[in-house]
Design an enzyme around this catalytic site. Sequence first.
Site, PDB file in Angstrom:
ATOM      1  N   ASP A 107      40.583  25.202  36.265  1.00 29.72           N
ATOM      2  CA  ASP A 107      40.529  23.819  35.776  1.00 29.72           C
ATOM      3  C   ASP A 107      41.473  22.855  36.502  1.00 29.72           C
ATOM      4  O   ASP A 107      41.488  21.668  36.211  1.00 29.72           O
ATOM      5  CB  ASP A 107      40.828  23.789  34.267  1.00 29.72           C
ATOM      6  CG  ASP A 107      42.149  24.479  33.904  1.00 29.72           C
ATOM      7  OD1 ASP A 107      43.097  24.465  34.723  1.00 29.72           O
ATOM      8  OD2 ASP A 107      42.234  25.026  32.781  1.00 29.72           O
ATOM      9  N   HIS A 122      41.010  32.998  40.625  1.00 30.01           N
ATOM     10  CA  HIS A 122      39.548  32.896  40.451  1.00 30.01           C
ATOM     11  C   HIS A 122      38.981  31.617  41.053  1.00 30.01           C
ATOM     12  O   HIS A 122      37.904  31.172  40.658  1.00 30.01           O
ATOM     13  CB  HIS A 122      39.188  32.993  38.957  1.00 30.01           C
ATOM     14  CG  HIS A 122      39.405  34.375  38.390  1.00 30.01           C
ATOM     15  ND1 HIS A 122      39.585  34.639  37.046  1.00 30.01           N
ATOM     16  CD2 HIS A 122      39.467  35.590  39.005  1.00 30.01           C
ATOM     17  CE1 HIS A 122      39.752  35.938  36.864  1.00 30.01           C
ATOM     18  NE2 HIS A 122      39.692  36.539  38.033  1.00 30.01           N
ATOM     19  N   SER A 193      43.846  37.270  27.775  1.00 31.90           N
ATOM     20  CA  SER A 193      43.483  38.467  27.012  1.00 31.90           C
ATOM     21  C   SER A 193      43.730  39.722  27.849  1.00 31.90           C
ATOM     22  O   SER A 193      43.658  40.832  27.327  1.00 31.90           O
ATOM     23  CB  SER A 193      42.007  38.400  26.605  1.00 31.90           C
ATOM     24  OG  SER A 193      41.194  38.378  27.765  1.00 31.90           O
ATOM     25  N   ASN A 217      51.230  34.367  23.440  1.00 33.02           N
ATOM     26  CA  ASN A 217      49.809  34.424  23.089  1.00 33.02           C
ATOM     27  C   ASN A 217      49.665  34.156  21.593  1.00 33.02           C
ATOM     28  O   ASN A 217      50.625  34.323  20.836  1.00 33.02           O
ATOM     29  CB  ASN A 217      49.226  35.814  23.428  1.00 33.02           C
ATOM     30  CG  ASN A 217      47.714  35.775  23.602  1.00 33.02           C
ATOM     31  OD1 ASN A 217      46.996  35.168  22.799  1.00 33.02           O
ATOM     32  ND2 ASN A 217      47.219  36.399  24.655  1.00 33.02           N
TER      33      ASN A 217
HETATM   34  P1  OAD Z   1      40.368  34.781  27.604  1.00 29.15           P
HETATM   35  O1  OAD Z   1      39.483  33.761  26.985  1.00 29.15           O
HETATM   36  O2  OAD Z   1      39.848  36.154  27.794  1.00 29.15           O
HETATM   37  O3  OAD Z   1      41.715  34.905  26.756  1.00 29.15           O
HETATM   38  C1  OAD Z   1      42.400  33.765  26.302  1.00 29.15           C
HETATM   39  C2  OAD Z   1      43.668  34.236  25.626  1.00 29.15           C
HETATM   40  O4  OAD Z   1      44.427  33.091  25.266  1.00 29.15           O
HETATM   41  C3  OAD Z   1      43.439  35.032  24.334  1.00 29.15           C
HETATM   42  O5  OAD Z   1      44.248  36.206  24.377  1.00 29.15           O
HETATM   43  C4  OAD Z   1      43.902  34.084  23.221  1.00 29.15           C
HETATM   44  O6  OAD Z   1      44.506  34.777  22.127  1.00 29.15           O
HETATM   45  C5  OAD Z   1      44.934  33.237  23.946  1.00 29.15           C
HETATM   46  N1  OAD Z   1      45.103  31.863  23.435  1.00 29.15           N
HETATM   47  C6  OAD Z   1      44.191  31.017  22.903  1.00 29.15           C
HETATM   48  N2  OAD Z   1      44.724  29.823  22.620  1.00 29.15           N
HETATM   49  C7  OAD Z   1      46.028  29.876  22.978  1.00 29.15           C
HETATM   50  C8  OAD Z   1      47.128  28.958  22.946  1.00 29.15           C
HETATM   51  N3  OAD Z   1      46.983  27.727  22.492  1.00 29.15           N
HETATM   52  N4  OAD Z   1      48.325  29.398  23.404  1.00 29.15           N
HETATM   53  C9  OAD Z   1      48.493  30.666  23.882  1.00 29.15           C
HETATM   54  N5  OAD Z   1      47.493  31.565  23.936  1.00 29.15           N
HETATM   55  C10 OAD Z   1      46.276  31.185  23.495  1.00 29.15           C
HETATM   56  O7  OAD Z   1      40.866  34.119  28.980  1.00 29.15           O
HETATM   57  P2  OAD Z   1      41.406  34.822  30.296  1.00 29.15           P
HETATM   58  O8  OAD Z   1      42.286  35.968  29.972  1.00 29.15           O
HETATM   59  O9  OAD Z   1      41.930  33.740  31.158  1.00 29.15           O
HETATM   60  O10 OAD Z   1      36.882  34.710  34.762  1.00 29.15           O
HETATM   61  O11 OAD Z   1      40.055  35.356  30.929  1.00 29.15           O
HETATM   62  C11 OAD Z   1      40.091  35.970  32.176  1.00 29.15           C
HETATM   63  C12 OAD Z   1      38.853  35.649  32.950  1.00 29.15           C
HETATM   64  O12 OAD Z   1      37.702  35.975  32.182  1.00 29.15           O
HETATM   65  C13 OAD Z   1      38.659  34.175  33.255  1.00 29.15           C
HETATM   66  O13 OAD Z   1      39.377  33.756  34.383  1.00 29.15           O
HETATM   67  C14 OAD Z   1      37.191  34.092  33.502  1.00 29.15           C
HETATM   68  C15 OAD Z   1      36.715  34.930  32.334  1.00 29.15           C
HETATM   69  O14 OAD Z   1      35.464  35.476  32.425  1.00 29.15           O
HETATM   70  C16 OAD Z   1      36.018  34.121  35.582  1.00 29.15           C
HETATM   71  O15 OAD Z   1      35.474  33.076  35.327  1.00 29.15           O
HETATM   72  C17 OAD Z   1      35.789  34.885  36.840  1.00 29.15           C
END
Ligand code: OAD
Length: 251
Positions: A107, A122, A193, A217
């Site tokens: 983003d 990514h 996550s 988190n």
């Molecule tokens: P996820 O959507 O899998 O995880 C988001 C994490 O953020 C979760 O563990 C939530 O508990 C936490 N969360 C939500 N709101 C929050 C806040 N306000 N403060 C702190 N934590 C919060 O996202 P990613 O781990 O980034 O890949 O996902 C990894 C990849 O999966 C992404 O880059 C994307 C996706 O498919 C591609 O697009 C290739």
Amino acid sequence: MEHRLVNLTKAANLIRNSNKICVFTGAGISAESGIPPFRGEGGLWNRYDPHILEIGYFLTKPKESWEAIRTIFYDFFHQVAPNPAHKVLAQWESDGKITGLITQNIDNLHAQAGSVKVYEFHGNCDRLLCLDCNKSYPSLSVDLKELPPLCPDCFGLLKPDFVFFGEGIPPLAYQQSIEAASSCDLMLIIGTSGEVAPANHLPHIAKRNKASIIEINREPSPYTKTITDIYLEGKAGELLPELNDLINLNN
Ligand code: OAD
């Protein structure tokens, strides 16, 4: 002192005493900017089938894939702004504390907040790439009314310049991320996550190299009970400013 404040104070001390911090962020850090995460509450993958981001599906059904991509990533991404969590990290970098910020997010909000050493594991949604002639275009310059968008030069298919499932990690970002994770003495894991490989290996590399791990988190992740030293549960946009206040309080 209550447990939460003890942990916050310990984390603030570690951050204050380090000038080799590597940050690793995921979708959660942008949630308070209004961008939905992929998994968990309100997650995109509860509404969409992740196959829309598989490279094989995109190549065979570009129109269907693009329709979802436009709604998820392009209809509103250009209107969102960095939140206090992005801003605190940019401040810590200019204070000389952060040696690298690895993000899984596409983003651009870390750069908008002023972070410079950002390694986009990514890719980024700001550019579209022609799959035939390799030219790239700023996404804002491309009309997304007609889908799929085609290259103005050779009419090849345009693809967002971020990593789809089934694609490799951009080599430079990969190398910079491995270096940053291997050479830090403190890693901050924020809002991920930890489910997507190979990005999810990076904190393990830091841990193997004896870095301390602070995790922020809203809910526990696979790191929390395994490699995390200090787990701060809550919203990144609230906890990072709190940590920053604690650091400045004792300076
Ligand atoms: P996820 O959507 O899998 O995880 C988001 C994490 O953020 C979760 O563990 C939530 O508990 C936490 N969360 C939500 N709101 C929050 C806040 N306000 N403060 C702190 N934590 C919060 O996202 P990613 O781990 O980034 O890949 O996902 C990894 C990849 O999966 C992404 O880059 C994307 C996706 O498919 C591609 O697009 C290739």
